[in-house]
Scaffold this motif. Structure first.
Motif, PDB file in Angstrom:
ATOM      1  N   GLY A 186       0.788  -1.225   0.000  1.00  0.00           N
ATOM      2  CA  GLY A 186       0.000   0.000   0.000  1.00  0.00           C
ATOM      3  C   GLY A 186       0.815   1.266   0.000  1.00  0.00           C
ATOM      4  O   GLY A 186       0.251   2.375  -0.122  1.00  0.00           O
ATOM      5  N   SER A 187       2.134   1.161   0.146  1.00  0.00           N
ATOM      6  CA  SER A 187       2.971   2.367   0.145  1.00  0.00           C
ATOM      7  C   SER A 187       3.103   2.931  -1.263  1.00  0.00           C
ATOM      8  O   SER A 187       2.905   2.223  -2.257  1.00  0.00           O
ATOM      9  CB  SER A 187       4.357   2.062   0.713  1.00  0.00           C
ATOM     10  OG  SER A 187       5.029   1.104  -0.092  1.00  0.00           O
ATOM     11  N   THR A 188       3.418   4.203  -1.359  1.00  0.00           N
ATOM     12  CA  THR A 188       3.568   4.859  -2.652  1.00  0.00           C
ATOM     13  C   THR A 188       4.836   5.704  -2.670  1.00  0.00           C
ATOM     14  O   THR A 188       5.398   6.046  -1.625  1.00  0.00           O
ATOM     15  CB  THR A 188       2.364   5.774  -2.959  1.00  0.00           C
ATOM     16  OG1 THR A 188       2.259   6.775  -1.931  1.00  0.00           O
ATOM     17  CG2 THR A 188       1.071   4.969  -3.030  1.00  0.00           C
ATOM     18  N   ARG A 189       5.246   6.008  -3.888  1.00  0.00           N
ATOM     19  CA  ARG A 189       6.409   6.871  -4.122  1.00  0.00           C
ATOM     20  C   ARG A 189       7.625   6.364  -3.340  1.00  0.00           C
ATOM     21  O   ARG A 189       7.911   5.172  -3.342  1.00  0.00           O
ATOM     22  CB  ARG A 189       6.078   8.329  -3.794  1.00  0.00           C
ATOM     23  CG  ARG A 189       4.867   8.890  -4.546  1.00  0.00           C
ATOM     24  CD  ARG A 189       5.036   8.859  -6.050  1.00  0.00           C
ATOM     25  NE  ARG A 189       6.171   9.671  -6.490  1.00  0.00           N
ATOM     26  CZ  ARG A 189       6.711   9.593  -7.696  1.00  0.00           C
ATOM     27  NH1 ARG A 189       6.253   8.710  -8.573  1.00  0.00           N
ATOM     28  NH2 ARG A 189       7.715  10.362  -8.037  1.00  0.00           N
ATOM     29  N   HIS A 190       8.342   7.262  -2.668  1.00  0.00           N
ATOM     30  CA  HIS A 190       9.593   6.849  -2.046  1.00  0.00           C
ATOM     31  C   HIS A 190       9.404   6.243  -0.664  1.00  0.00           C
ATOM     32  O   HIS A 190      10.375   5.854  -0.017  1.00  0.00           O
ATOM     33  CB  HIS A 190      10.538   8.053  -1.936  1.00  0.00           C
ATOM     34  CG  HIS A 190       9.986   9.206  -1.159  1.00  0.00           C
ATOM     35  ND1 HIS A 190       9.151  10.143  -1.709  1.00  0.00           N
ATOM     36  CD2 HIS A 190      10.141   9.561   0.141  1.00  0.00           C
ATOM     37  CE1 HIS A 190       8.827  11.036  -0.799  1.00  0.00           C
ATOM     38  NE2 HIS A 190       9.410  10.703   0.338  1.00  0.00           N
ATOM     39  N   HIS A 191       8.158   6.135  -0.213  1.00  0.00           N
ATOM     40  CA  HIS A 191       7.888   5.510   1.080  1.00  0.00           C
ATOM     41  C   HIS A 191       7.793   3.991   0.920  1.00  0.00           C
ATOM     42  O   HIS A 191       7.338   3.486  -0.101  1.00  0.00           O
ATOM     43  CB  HIS A 191       6.583   6.045   1.667  1.00  0.00           C
ATOM     44  CG  HIS A 191       6.560   7.530   1.826  1.00  0.00           C
ATOM     45  ND1 HIS A 191       7.270   8.183   2.815  1.00  0.00           N
ATOM     46  CD2 HIS A 191       5.918   8.504   1.116  1.00  0.00           C
ATOM     47  CE1 HIS A 191       7.076   9.487   2.709  1.00  0.00           C
ATOM     48  NE2 HIS A 191       6.260   9.704   1.687  1.00  0.00           N
ATOM     49  N   GLY A 192       8.186   3.261   1.952  1.00  0.00           N
ATOM     50  CA  GLY A 192       7.988   1.817   1.971  1.00  0.00           C
ATOM     51  C   GLY A 192       8.896   1.025   1.067  1.00  0.00           C
ATOM     52  O   GLY A 192       8.590  -0.135   0.736  1.00  0.00           O
ATOM     53  N   LEU A 193      10.020   1.586   0.640  1.00  0.00           N
ATOM     54  CA  LEU A 193      10.978   0.878  -0.214  1.00  0.00           C
ATOM     55  C   LEU A 193      12.147   0.371   0.625  1.00  0.00           C
ATOM     56  O   LEU A 193      12.520   0.995   1.625  1.00  0.00           O
ATOM     57  CB  LEU A 193      11.501   1.805  -1.313  1.00  0.00           C
ATOM     58  CG  LEU A 193      10.471   2.328  -2.317  1.00  0.00           C
ATOM     59  CD1 LEU A 193      11.087   3.412  -3.185  1.00  0.00           C
ATOM     60  CD2 LEU A 193       9.933   1.195  -3.183  1.00  0.00           C
ATOM     61  N   SER A 194      12.721  -0.747   0.217  1.00  0.00           N
ATOM     62  CA  SER A 194      13.886  -1.293   0.910  1.00  0.00           C
ATOM     63  C   SER A 194      14.980  -1.630  -0.097  1.00  0.00           C
ATOM     64  O   SER A 194      14.712  -1.909  -1.271  1.00  0.00           O
ATOM     65  CB  SER A 194      13.511  -2.550   1.703  1.00  0.00           C
ATOM     66  OG  SER A 194      12.581  -2.237   2.728  1.00  0.00           O
ATOM     67  N   PHE A 195      16.217  -1.586   0.375  1.00  0.00           N
ATOM     68  CA  PHE A 195      17.408  -1.826  -0.442  1.00  0.00           C
ATOM     69  C   PHE A 195      17.930  -3.218  -0.090  1.00  0.00           C
ATOM     70  O   PHE A 195      18.504  -3.426   0.977  1.00  0.00           O
ATOM     71  CB  PHE A 195      18.448  -0.743  -0.136  1.00  0.00           C
ATOM     72  CG  PHE A 195      19.630  -0.705  -1.063  1.00  0.00           C
ATOM     73  CD1 PHE A 195      19.708   0.247  -2.076  1.00  0.00           C
ATOM     74  CD2 PHE A 195      20.693  -1.579  -0.907  1.00  0.00           C
ATOM     75  CE1 PHE A 195      20.814   0.318  -2.911  1.00  0.00           C
ATOM     76  CE2 PHE A 195      21.804  -1.522  -1.741  1.00  0.00           C
ATOM     77  CZ  PHE A 195      21.860  -0.574  -2.747  1.00  0.00           C
ATOM     78  N   LEU A 196      17.706  -4.179  -0.990  1.00  0.00           N
ATOM     79  CA  LEU A 196      18.015  -5.578  -0.722  1.00  0.00           C
ATOM     80  C   LEU A 196      19.192  -6.070  -1.547  1.00  0.00           C
ATOM     81  O   LEU A 196      19.402  -5.625  -2.683  1.00  0.00           O
ATOM     82  CB  LEU A 196      16.793  -6.458  -1.040  1.00  0.00           C
ATOM     83  CG  LEU A 196      15.480  -6.097  -0.337  1.00  0.00           C
ATOM     84  CD1 LEU A 196      14.364  -7.012  -0.833  1.00  0.00           C
ATOM     85  CD2 LEU A 196      15.625  -6.200   1.176  1.00  0.00           C
ATOM     86  N   LEU A 197      19.943  -7.004  -0.993  1.00  0.00           N
ATOM     87  CA  LEU A 197      21.059  -7.663  -1.679  1.00  0.00           C
ATOM     88  C   LEU A 197      20.616  -9.080  -2.020  1.00  0.00           C
ATOM     89  O   LEU A 197      20.316  -9.869  -1.120  1.00  0.00           O
ATOM     90  CB  LEU A 197      22.294  -7.690  -0.781  1.00  0.00           C
ATOM     91  CG  LEU A 197      22.675  -6.343  -0.139  1.00  0.00           C
ATOM     92  CD1 LEU A 197      23.884  -6.516   0.785  1.00  0.00           C
ATOM     93  CD2 LEU A 197      22.949  -5.290  -1.200  1.00  0.00           C
ATOM     94  N   VAL A 198      20.559  -9.406  -3.314  1.00  0.00           N
ATOM     95  CA  VAL A 198      19.933 -10.650  -3.762  1.00  0.00           C
ATOM     96  C   VAL A 198      20.906 -11.445  -4.637  1.00  0.00           C
ATOM     97  O   VAL A 198      21.443 -10.905  -5.616  1.00  0.00           O
ATOM     98  CB  VAL A 198      18.646 -10.355  -4.569  1.00  0.00           C
ATOM     99  CG1 VAL A 198      17.975 -11.652  -5.015  1.00  0.00           C
ATOM    100  CG2 VAL A 198      17.682  -9.493  -3.754  1.00  0.00           C
TER     101      VAL A 198
END
Length: 403
Positions: A186-198
């Motif tokens: 439900g987050s939008t724009r720059h909110h609720g994003l995470s930086f993951l190493l995959v």
């Protein structure tokens, strides 16, 4: 801005130059000039061996702090290293995204465990990285990212990633990808994003190379369908990955840009030589454009030095004085115009493939022209850079956004 070099700086320049002259021989001599934008397919395995040779002699990650395996060089000596590397026509390094982008990001934002796990392997060129930012609907507008990740608690805590990335440079040659993903429903724009190493070598990840006009396939689509990575491989706090992603983009336009200028100078000098050889320089219009390109090259170099000096002095930031955005606008426009100028210097000969070739074999000038069409798009489009400068630096009203 003081553009003079100290005696220690001059001695360091001589050290770098001497080492490159001594080691770009034997098996490595044939690598001179190989690789780079639009040519990353050239001698990849051989350039990887060269990159590991650099690492074995302490010439990777020269700007990293010594406690993280680097040399701890200051800004001026980092610039000197990149300039001399380019002047030696040394091959393009295969570890740019790990060394210049992810490494500094982990040093700035990562945990001790993440630094211990990844930094030594980046420095030794044992693991190669690619960048999972752009998506089909989120290129220049990165805040529109839709790739999703959820934290699954069993059988052990892991992030489960679903979505698609595109224009992922050298994903087909990489071991890991750093991914900007939406982790808060439900987050939008720059909110609720995470930086993951995959990790890329797993079920649930598919890499599809994209064939380019230049004949190579350094860009890729990357599809995630239940791909997994350990729960502790999120850099920064979950849901606050935007700050990490923007910090990484600041590292993207660092001191290596001065080495890029040396490469541009080599291209320019070669184009002038071609114009003299085929008589195009006798055309007053072309001669005037070549002169203008030379002036632009010097302005670009001085502007890059000024921008780096303000950053080094703490006067600039991701918003701040906008040095990074200005530099990107300047070099991208100049290089794209050089590609167009090269075609005009070539004349009708620029319209056909390499003489004597029976296949799609481009000359270096044709490849320059075709790939430079993208200069004003990748790494942050011109439109985005102008908006950053207008809104964050000049304080002008924000551009209206569609519903």
């Amino acid at each position: 801005m003081d553009l003079t070099y100290s005696a220690a700086d001059q001695a360091f320049r001589a050290e770098v130059r001497s080492w490159l002259e001594e080691h770009l021989r034997g098996d490595f001599a044939g690598l001179r000039g190989l690789g780079g934008a639009g040519r990353d397919h050239e001698a990849h395995d051989e350039r990887l061996a060269w990159n590991r040779h650099l690492a074995a002699h302490g010439w990777t990650c020269v700007g990293w702090p010594e406690e993280h395996g680097g040399r701890g060089l200051g800004l001026v000596q980092q610039v000197i290293f990149h300039e001399e590397y380019a002047r030696a026509d040394a091959p393009a390094r295969v570890n740019h995204l790990g060394e210049e982008l992810l490494g500094p990001t982990l040093i700035a934002f990562g945990t001790q465990a993440q630094q211990d796990r990844f930094l030594p392997r980046i420095r030794a060129v044992e693991e190669l990285w690619c960048q999972g930012y752009s998506e089909p609907g989120a290129g220049s507008d990165l805040a529109s990212v839709q790739t999703r990740a959820r934290l699954a608690p069993t059988p052990r805590p892991e992030w489960v990633v679903d979505g698609q990335k595109v224009w992922t440079s050298n994903a087909h040659l990489s071991d890991w990808i750093f991914v900007l993903a939406r982790t808060e429903p439900g987050s939008t724009r720059h909110h609720g994003l995470s930086f993951l190493l995959v990790p890329l070598d797993q079920e649930g990840v598919e890499v599809r190379p994209i064939e380019q006009l230049t004949g190579g396939s350094e860009f890729n689509e990357v599809f995630f369908d239940g791909a997994r990575t350990d729960a502790d491989l999120v850099v920064g706090e979950p849901g606050r990955g935007w700050a990490v992603a923007m910090g990484l983009l600041g590292f993207e336009r660092g001191v290596s840009v001065l080495g890029q200028m040396v490469g541009f100078r080599r291209e320019y000098d070669a184009l002038v030589a071609l114009a003299r050889e085929n008589g195009a320089i006798d055309d007053p219009v072309l001669r005037d454009r070549l002169a203008g390109a030379k002036v632009g090259l010097e302005v670009m170099r001085l502007n890059a030095l000024r921008g780096l000096s303000t950053v080094n002095g703490g006067e600039d930031s991701a918003a701040g004085g906008g040095a990074a955005s200005i530099a990107k606008l300047v070099w991208a426009t100049w290089h794209q115009q050089l590609g167009r100028l090269a075609m005009d210097v070539l004349g009708p000969a620029g319209l056909v493939a390499r003489p004597g070739s029976t296949s799609y074999d481009l000359t270096e000038w044709q490849r320059l022209y075709l790939f430079s069409r993208a200069d004003t798009i990748y790494g942050g489009s011109d439109e985005v850079q102008r908006n950053i400068l207008a809104e964050r630096v000049l304080g002008l009203p924000r551009e209206p956004r569609g519903a």
